[in-house]
Design a protein around this motif. Structure first.
Motif, PDB file in Angstrom:
ATOM      1  N   UNK A   1      18.948 -17.102   8.156  1.00 13.09           N
ATOM      2  CA  UNK A   1      19.805 -17.804   9.106  1.00 13.09           C
ATOM      3  C   UNK A   1      21.178 -17.178   9.246  1.00 13.09           C
ATOM      4  N   UNK A   2      21.398 -16.029   8.603  1.00 13.22           N
ATOM      5  CA  UNK A   2      22.693 -15.343   8.650  1.00 13.22           C
ATOM      6  C   UNK A   2      22.883 -14.717  10.027  1.00 13.22           C
ATOM      7  N   UNK A   3      23.936 -15.129  10.743  1.00 14.17           N
ATOM      8  CA  UNK A   3      24.176 -14.654  12.093  1.00 14.17           C
ATOM      9  C   UNK A   3      24.475 -13.165  12.161  1.00 14.17           C
ATOM     10  N   UNK A   4      24.935 -12.585  11.045  1.00 14.39           N
ATOM     11  CA  UNK A   4      25.193 -11.139  11.034  1.00 14.39           C
ATOM     12  C   UNK A   4      23.903 -10.375  11.305  1.00 14.39           C
ATOM     13  N   UNK A   5      22.803 -10.841  10.712  1.00 13.81           N
ATOM     14  CA  UNK A   5      21.520 -10.173  10.934  1.00 13.81           C
ATOM     15  C   UNK A   5      21.062 -10.306  12.387  1.00 13.81           C
ATOM     16  N   UNK A   6      21.401 -11.418  13.012  1.00 12.46           N
ATOM     17  CA  UNK A   6      21.066 -11.589  14.428  1.00 12.46           C
ATOM     18  C   UNK A   6      21.827 -10.578  15.272  1.00 12.46           C
ATOM     19  N   UNK A   7      23.145 -10.424  14.974  1.00 15.21           N
ATOM     20  CA  UNK A   7      23.933  -9.430  15.691  1.00 15.21           C
ATOM     21  C   UNK A   7      23.404  -8.027  15.446  1.00 15.21           C
ATOM     22  N   UNK A   8      22.961  -7.788  14.221  1.00 15.10           N
ATOM     23  CA  UNK A   8      22.401  -6.477  13.894  1.00 15.10           C
ATOM     24  C   UNK A   8      21.140  -6.203  14.710  1.00 15.10           C
TER      25      UNK A   8
ATOM     26  N   UNK B   1      20.312  -7.457  17.583  1.00 13.11           N
ATOM     27  CA  UNK B   1      20.671  -7.244  18.983  1.00 13.11           C
ATOM     28  C   UNK B   1      21.279  -5.858  19.198  1.00 13.11           C
ATOM     29  N   UNK B   2      22.144  -5.450  18.271  1.00 13.41           N
ATOM     30  CA  UNK B   2      22.840  -4.175  18.415  1.00 13.41           C
ATOM     31  C   UNK B   2      21.871  -2.998  18.326  1.00 13.41           C
ATOM     32  N   UNK B   3      21.098  -2.951  17.248  1.00 16.50           N
ATOM     33  CA  UNK B   3      20.156  -1.839  17.085  1.00 16.50           C
ATOM     34  C   UNK B   3      19.010  -1.935  18.087  1.00 16.50           C
TER      35      UNK B   3
ATOM     36  N   UNK C   1      27.792   5.459  24.054  1.00 12.95           N
ATOM     37  CA  UNK C   1      28.653   4.388  24.567  1.00 12.95           C
ATOM     38  C   UNK C   1      28.446   3.096  23.781  1.00 12.95           C
ATOM     39  N   UNK C   2      27.195   2.690  23.629  1.00 14.25           N
ATOM     40  CA  UNK C   2      26.931   1.412  22.968  1.00 14.25           C
ATOM     41  C   UNK C   2      27.004   1.526  21.445  1.00 14.25           C
ATOM     42  N   UNK C   3      26.682   2.711  20.904  1.00 13.86           N
ATOM     43  CA  UNK C   3      26.806   2.890  19.455  1.00 13.86           C
ATOM     44  C   UNK C   3      28.261   2.849  19.032  1.00 13.86           C
ATOM     45  N   UNK C   4      29.142   3.486  19.801  1.00 16.40           N
ATOM     46  CA  UNK C   4      30.570   3.494  19.480  1.00 16.40           C
ATOM     47  C   UNK C   4      31.206   2.122  19.694  1.00 16.40           C
ATOM     48  N   UNK C   5      30.690   1.409  20.689  1.00 13.67           N
ATOM     49  CA  UNK C   5      31.249   0.086  20.994  1.00 13.67           C
ATOM     50  C   UNK C   5      31.021  -0.884  19.849  1.00 13.67           C
ATOM     51  N   UNK C   6      29.883  -0.756  19.186  1.00 11.04           N
ATOM     52  CA  UNK C   6      29.582  -1.651  18.076  1.00 11.04           C
ATOM     53  C   UNK C   6      29.011  -2.971  18.558  1.00 11.04           C
ATOM     54  N   UNK C   7      28.779  -3.892  17.640  1.00  6.40           N
ATOM     55  CA  UNK C   7      28.177  -5.186  18.004  1.00  6.40           C
ATOM     56  C   UNK C   7      29.124  -6.015  18.852  1.00  6.40           C
ATOM     57  N   UNK C   8      28.554  -6.869  19.672  1.00  9.66           N
ATOM     58  CA  UNK C   8      29.357  -7.713  20.544  1.00  9.66           C
ATOM     59  C   UNK C   8      30.236  -8.640  19.725  1.00  9.66           C
TER      60      UNK C   8
END
Length: 457
Positions: free
Chosen positions: A43-50, A52-54, A428-435
């Motif tokens: 349930x850790x939201x960091x993993x959700x962002x991860x 989405x990002x990857x 572009x998106x790798x440098x931008x990082x997670x939302x």
């Protein structure tokens, strides 16, 4: 330049360019699924962002990979019509299964995953990304079984002026194809692991969203360490199968010219094709080559001079590609092991030299994958289907030289454009990082590349 040479050049260009995208697709789909699994479990939201990002980087790579793969199939009918006529009954079967089953599955569920956030349950969404990962890997299985048949044809008879399938199970369980699949899939996992570790390292050097990228790095390091070990083990089994089924290719891989029992492995060697010998053969390890090839120190390695010159592969490119691939594979195992160690010890950010090294290492697994295909495909020459059909007999009879030149130039321009688009979007998106992340340290202009940016620090 004749039609045959330009047709080979065109297929090499299009297939090698397409294969830039395949390994990352294979590995990043599974890595994204693993990360989302952690999200559902914790349930850790960091993993959700991860996830989405990857996953966004995976989608970019997947989309361009599909576009570049379409042209390969057209070439079988255009440039290689004689090949398709002669062996299409066999070669077409696994490709048809790949398109109707595996590719269909990944294409359907990639849409569910991309647009299903917050619209389906967490578990249903997780299932969709796992099905995408399974689908991409199943696609690789059927394509590599088709290629494995070209390397070691089984389950067929020559009848009515063509090769016809008589045993589908033999084709589907061809050990050469299965080993190629295992070796390629784990190589793709290595590409994805170093892709994630390298991008994570770049952000950690700038202290951007460290919790996010340390977690990403830790998962990729474990994934990469396991993958690099698997690459080495399966690669050893694959090389032994090549020694048995394609002895001329194996002889070229190791630059063995004369039949030899108790064959040593020379750690330093370089072939001289014109004189049919080696310019350098130093640091021999007694009987090691016989052991690696046949698991028997007394086994005989068949030398290149045992084959007619017309049936020998080009030795130097096969030998050099194989040695470089093995050397890079050893490096990846070392780097993945160090990454896992530093990550577990919590000292990753303190070892900035190592983070810089990983940023620079992002392209290396891609290069190793390309070298592996040079060994596989150049090492099979002069045969397009080993022992059955020569490449010179497979080219289309109706195609003309101006047509090949036009299509070659067109593909080169198109693929150059697609390459720039892919690099631009990924960077572009790798440098931008997670939302939603906040940068803690200013960094160089977004127009500077990863490598150049690393070099300026």
């Amino acid at each position: 330049m004749d039609v045959l040479t330009l047709s080979r050049l065109q297929f090499a260009l299009t297939s090698m360019f397409h294969f830039i995208f395949v390994p990352l697709t294979l590995g990043l789909s599974i890595l994204t699924a693993i990360i989302e699994t952690r999200y559902v479990q914790t349930g850790n939201e960091v993993y959700k962002k991860m996830a989405k990002f990857w996953g966004k980087l995976f989608l970019i790579n997947f989309a361009i990979g599909v576009v570049t793969g379409v042209t390969l199939e057209f070439q079988f009918g255009m440039n290689w019509a004689e090949y398709s006529r002669y062996v299409g009954d066999i070669f077409g079967a696994p490709l048809a299964i790949e398109a109707t089953v595996a590719f269909f599955m990944e294409s359907v569920f990639i849409g569910v995953w991309a647009f299903g956030w917050e619209k389906v349950s967490k578990k249903a969404h997780l299932v969709s990304i796992w099905l995408v990962g399974i689908g991409t890997n199943l696609s690789a299985l059927w394509i590599l079984l088709a290629n494995g048949w070209m390397q070691h044809p089984v389950g067929y008879v020559l009848r009515n002026g063509r090769a016809e399938m008589v045993d589908f199970l033999a084709v589907a369980t061809n050990p050469v194809g299965l080993l190629k699949f295992g070796h390629q899939v784990t190589s793709g996992y290595t590409v994805a692991a170093f892709f994630v570790m390298g991008i994570s390292a770049w952000h950690l050097l700038r202290k951007q969203n460290p919790d996010f990228f340390k977690k990403s790095f830790a998962i990729a390091a474990v994934f990469g360490f396991i993958a690099t070990i698997a690459v080495a083990v399966i690669g050893d089994l694959h090389a032994a199968e090549v020694a048995k089924t394609q002895p001329s290719k194996f002889a070229a891989m190791e630059a063995v010219w004369e039949n030899c029992s108790n064959a040593p492995l020379h750690l330093i060697s370089f072939p001289d094709e014109s004189n049919q010998c080696n310019l350098v053969s130093a640091l021999p390890v007694p009987s090691l080559l016989s052991i690696l090839a046949f698991h028997d120190p007394n086994a005989v390695i068949k030398g290149l001079n045992s084959f007619p010159k017309s049936e020998r592969p080009p030795v130097t490119p096969v030998f050099m590609s194989f040695r470089l691939m093995v050397g890079l594979g050893t490096l990846f195992l070392l780097l993945a092991g160090l990454g896992l160690y530093f990550s577990k010890k919590g000292t990753l950010e303190k070892n900035r030299w190592f983070l810089y090294l990983l940023v620079w290492s992002i392209p290396l697994p891609y290069i190793a994958n390309q070298l592996g295909w040079v060994v596989a495909e150049v090492g099979r020459q002069p045969w397009i289907v080993n022992g059955v059909m020569k490449t010179s007999d497979a080219v289309s009879k109706a195609v003309t030289l101006p047509q090949i030149i036009f299509s070659l130039v067109t593909f080169t321009l198109l693929y150059t454009l697609l390459g720039f688009v892919d690099i631009y979007l990924l960077m572009k998106f790798a440098r931008k990082g997670p939302e939603g992340h906040n940068e803690k340290v200013a960094h160089e202009s977004d127009e500077i590349s990863f490598a150049a940016d690393a070099a300026t620090n």
